[in-house]
Design an enzyme around this catalytic site. Structure first.
Site, PDB file in Angstrom:
ATOM      1  N   GLU A 112      -6.311  -5.828   4.085  1.00 45.44           N
ATOM      2  CA  GLU A 112      -6.479  -6.972   3.176  1.00 45.44           C
ATOM      3  C   GLU A 112      -7.703  -6.816   2.275  1.00 45.44           C
ATOM      4  O   GLU A 112      -8.445  -7.767   2.059  1.00 45.44           O
ATOM      5  CB  GLU A 112      -6.585  -8.279   3.971  1.00 45.44           C
ATOM      6  CG  GLU A 112      -5.292  -8.714   4.615  1.00 45.44           C
ATOM      7  CD  GLU A 112      -4.174  -8.908   3.610  1.00 45.44           C
ATOM      8  OE1 GLU A 112      -4.391  -9.568   2.596  1.00 45.44           O
ATOM      9  OE2 GLU A 112      -3.082  -8.354   3.838  1.00 45.44           O
ATOM     10  N   THR A 125       0.818  -1.214   0.000  1.00 44.88           N
ATOM     11  CA  THR A 125       0.000   0.000   0.000  1.00 44.88           C
ATOM     12  C   THR A 125       0.855   1.270   0.000  1.00 44.88           C
ATOM     13  O   THR A 125       1.890   1.329   0.649  1.00 44.88           O
ATOM     14  CB  THR A 125      -0.902  -0.010   1.246  1.00 44.88           C
ATOM     15  OG1 THR A 125      -1.775  -1.133   1.139  1.00 44.88           O
ATOM     16  CG2 THR A 125      -1.719   1.257   1.366  1.00 44.88           C
ATOM     17  N   GLY A 168       3.322  -2.954   8.658  1.00 50.37           N
ATOM     18  CA  GLY A 168       3.637  -3.195  10.060  1.00 50.37           C
ATOM     19  C   GLY A 168       5.126  -3.397  10.260  1.00 50.37           C
ATOM     20  O   GLY A 168       5.816  -3.897   9.375  1.00 50.37           O
TER      21      GLY A 168
END
Lengths: 624, 624
Positions: A390, A108, A147
């Site tokens: 997701e 992303t 993350g």
């Protein structure tokens, strides 16, 4: 072995600053993943095994709000496993598996999430140096959200637009070193940092990342499904659908995750409702347990049933996923589109139902559900996040809708996928001539609703196209209905999977268990029949009378399930250390725990806060 | 005057620890309320005025997450104004108004929230010493939740069970000093502290409080509506309904508050959706603004319309409240039950609709709505809190249901309250012989639905009583339907108030504005007609065809409103400093702001975090 006391030392995390929360989470992560390492020594080719380990350690809340290491296990290693060649796997996996390097997964960007084709990060092959040059040409091309990226990971799998010999070949994966392995300083040309505070999942250390002409060796492109040769020649692999299948992995697992999170939330709310008493219904009588109020049962019991549904559906979905990926690996792609459609709509509806049920649980605990010591806000926050990551839920439902329209057009084909096979029967005139509110009757009704909604969406698109709209505009203008159609289809899937699962269990259940399972099944189907009542009234023979009877049946089921409500959540067997909630412990000592936790507030170390002297007193004396 | 820069100094609050957040909020509160003091010098008898001041300072987010002083203004002073005699007001109000003392309002206890009669705190009059003895006999009698109570307030209005001469007279209000005015230390027998971390509103400093035989003078009982004489004689006032009316104050104001919060959320989400582009619908074309997707419009436009509804309803509700309390003060109680019923159901439905719309706004912004820098999680958290405080929503709806059943029984009376007058017409056979999807037609349909649901609930209760249930059990078993009936009634109120408000505005609106107002009205009514479609299908002559037309009309309205969406939120005129959102600023520089705010993360001060040396490196080297 680190003791629980040592692990949980210091003040409760919720009181810490953003920075301290991160530092505490790294401390805990190395303890937890140190254990993981011991448990799984060099077993990296037995890939699915660590799912279980992670479930125990993360999913079940040793680290309640997440870990900056999670993506290393959930995304970085799976990406290498599915996108790298065997040699590449041999190079990277042992080090990753041992935790010698910690990876992130950077897809992303600031400007692009759902539209992967729109990613802007460039990976341009330089035939001369035989390297790829990674570059972020704009602000919107900054990687955003991965993350562990802020301060934890030193490697990442990066998705970027591949350019060779002046041609763009679309998005491909590259393994990129981000930080020096010795000093942990970002390598030249790497710009990264932490993204800041979020609604939840603070310790996950989501970050941003940009490249200023960063060079990486050619063999850092993950080449299982496509290769770039030394001279820049691009070769697309024969089986790149495999890559696509593997990317469904996390999406499939989310269904099980939601079951875990929601089980905690309903356990907390149900146990609290059995302890809490409020209002004597009869003058002077003892106050009722709030679980005895029909309105409270209405808030909670659907949540309990939903947990059971998610467990059954998650298992079946997971087996199905494994079967299909095996088939794909052997070159048989027949069931891949169906798996994709199911993974999309189940992820979307399951996360959204879970969020809704968790919100109800939180609200059902009144003010005490607003306290972080209840754990309900955090659970809801984690589930809400899953509605977005997701694949955003609306986008996913529209993907399933596309599959449904295609299936609808081919509904008479013998190749119709099994999950949409009901289209054949339920579209026949006279399929339902009489309404019947049994479980089977409701499922048949929901099938008719789904078929109607799919066919009406089709008709709406066709109509708009005939009157001159482009197909894209017609699709967009019909998209509210398309989403509803995909949801209706998902209701068929959830209820019928649950029905079939319970049927199997009934075959082996004890005499005392069997009727309770049946009640759960009935509650779930009746609840959803009532939620879809407008559609049932429109498209099935149910009468006004039949609708009132459904409502009465629902209310009766709430009453009948009441005595087993606590037992049904106890059956999840979530230990107090895992639930971490003042409201949801097994012993029911709610008020003692609430007070005890409140006293731990860091503000209570001093009875007079320093701001009294500095601000409050001068203000009260009129000096400020 | 403190500059903005001075006011907002230091790192963003969201990064702070719980303790630091509190301390920062006291610093800011004395600045803000120092200004308030200057603005309102000694005007305390002009009570409603400061509502406006508070709105500007708090409601509009100078202190986004609340202030420990808020309850002093919102509850402590209003309680004194409505419960204290004139002499008592003269004694306490000037000091409270000047901020020389800071008060809290302590009603809810650990064991009791909605059931006020169940409160356990004791206030026992001692004829000998002529004092009240305040005592907390159990853990569950601890006061729980009062704002500012932890470390800020030095006084509180405390609700306790009054006992004199061996008799209990129920719950009454007492003014109690909690902390020494000089040292700020809790007085002897006072046990208090901060409650700890919550889902939101951290700076509010909610606390717990217990009394260990604390003595207060007789005249600290607030005696406007009931007195205790020196010898312990208890005298109930003649007009204690006035007390009851005054307690509706905050509940009525919440409707306006929700309008303010929700306006911010929809402004943020709408502006972001006009900047964000995602996915080119046509191959190779420019990516669409996400606001052009019908699914996004479906998520947001109902929120925009709802803000307009809340503004109109809040104003009317507030005038109505003032009229009725004036009447009550003059001894005319006729309209009090209706006001109470309206205040209950409007508070419940407005907060719950606001929460739902704010959640949609947050989700509509994808991952970026999960960032605190968007302000959307905080706005949703504040709205969610309002669903619980000042009366839990389900309990409130059941109170309105009680009024509705009574009105239904008396529907032929000439004294029927105006807000339920529709019961007379809409219950007549043949009221709606033909469905019509105009605004008036939908409102009429909703009236029929409400009437049907009320009468069916009545019938259900009667039926259960006839078959031997007690009235209380019958009520409980019907309560899911009763809640739905009260909600249906509220839908009639909201749509018809909006309809009447827009009609008034249309009389003066410009030619370009009028059609847009009309579209908002239509969107709102059609949206709710679709939400209530099952009921309309059951109880009105709408056909399946009519239902499909409603859906088509709704989709058309989304399309028609699209060009004015940004204008409709700009019209709220919320300044960037008030919105405090990376996604919602007026200039649309979303991505620049997101990145800039992320860079402010406290973790980004160091490129290598200290935990690397301590934990991460040894772990990666296999030493941990």
């Amino acid at each position: 072995m680190v003791s629980r006391r040592e692990f949980e030392k210091g003040i409760p995390e919720d009181y810490l600053s953003h920075k301290d929360k991160y530092e505490e989470s790294v401390r805990k992560s190395v303890i937890v993943f140190g254990h993981v390492r011991k448990m799984q020594k060099a077993e990296w080719r037995k890939f699915p095994k660590y799912r279980y380990v992670l479930d125990c350690f993360l999913g079940s809340s040793t680290m309640r709000d997440g870990s900056p290491f999670a993506i290393h296990f959930m995304m970085f290693m799976p990406a290498i496993m599915s996108l790298a060649t065997e040699e590449q796997q041999d190079r990277w996996m042992p080090r990753a598996w041992e935790g010698n390097i910690i990876g992130s997964y950077a897809q992303t960007e600031l400007g692009h999430g759902t539209f992967v084709r729109g990613l802007e990060t460039l990976a341009t092959y330089d035939n001369h140096t035989k390297e790829f040059v990674l570059h972020s040409p704009t602000i919107t091309s900054y990687k955003w959200w991965p993350g562990g990226l802020g301060h934890t990971a030193n490697y990442a799998v990066v998705m970027a637009q591949l350019h060779t010999n002046g041609l763009c070949h679309g998005v491909h994966a590259f393994i990129v070193q981000l930080r020096d392995e010795e000093t942990h300083k970002p390598l030249p040309g790497i710009i990264l940092g932490d993204m800041g505070v979020k609604m939840g999942l603070q310790p996950v250390n989501n970050g941003f990342l940009a490249f200023n002409n960063v060079k990486i060796p050619r063999i850092h492109m993950l080449m299982k499904h496509a290769q770039v040769l030394e001279d820049g020649t691009y070769i697309r692999g024969s089986n790149n659908k495999m890559m696509y299948a593997a990317m469904l992995f996390v999406r499939v697992l989310i269904v099980a995750d939601m079951g875990n999170y929601l089980s905690k939330a309903v356990t907390i709310a149900t146990r609290y409702s059995a302890v809490r008493r409020q209002t004597s219904v009869k003058e002077g009588g003892q106050e009722l347990q709030i679980l005895d109020y029909a309105t409270q049962q209405h808030k909670l019991f659907i949540g309990i049933a939903t947990c059971y549904v998610f467990r059954i559906v998650a298992n079946r979905h997971w087996s199905n996923f494994n079967e299909v990926t095996d088939e794909v690996a052997n070159g048989n792609l027949t069931r891949l589109p169906e798996l994709h459609a199911l993974a999309c709509c189940l992820k979307a509806v399951v996360t959204s139902d879970a969020a809704h049920c968790a919100e109800r649980c939180k609200m059902a605990c009144g003010g005490n559900g607003y306290l972080l010591s209840s754990s309900l806000p955090q659970l809801h926050g984690q589930i809400a996040a899953a509605c977005i990551y997701e694949g955003e839920n609306t986008v996913l439902l529209l993907q399933t809708a596309r599959f449904l329209l295609k299936s609808w057009q081919n509904r008479h084909s013998s190749l119709l996928a099994s999950s949409v096979m009901y289209m054949q029967s339920a579209s026949v005139e006279g399929y339902l001539t009489k309404w019947d509110s049994s479980v089977e009757g409701v499922i048949n009704g929901l099938q008719v609703v789904a078929v109607k909604k799919i066919s009406l969406s089709m008709k709406s698109i066709d109509g708009k196209v005939s009157s001159g709209s482009s197909l894209e505009d017609a699709w967009n203008k019909t998209s509210v209905q398309l989403v509803a159609a995909a949801e209706a289809h998902t209701r068929v899937i959830l209820t019928s999977f649950f029905y079939e699962g319970i049927k199997e269990m009934l075959a082996v259940a004890s005499e005392s268990l069997a009727p309770v399972l049946m009640q759960l099944l009935e509650l779930y189907t009746v609840y959803w029949a009532l939620e879809c009542l407008a559609d049932l009234l429109k498209y099935t023979p149910i009468s006004q009378q039949g609708a009132e009877e459904l409502q009465a049946k629902y209310e009766r089921l709430l009453e009948v399930l009441r005595p087993n409500a606590v037992g049904l959540v106890d059956a999840f067997e979530i230990r107090d250390e895992m639930i971490q909630s003042t409201l949801g412990a097994n012993d029911g000592c709610v008020y003692e725990r609430l007070l005890e936790e409140a006293k731990k507030s860091t503000l209570n170390k001093e009875i007079v806060n320093c701001t009294y002297y500095k601000y409050l007193k001068p203000y009260m004396q009129g000096k400020l």
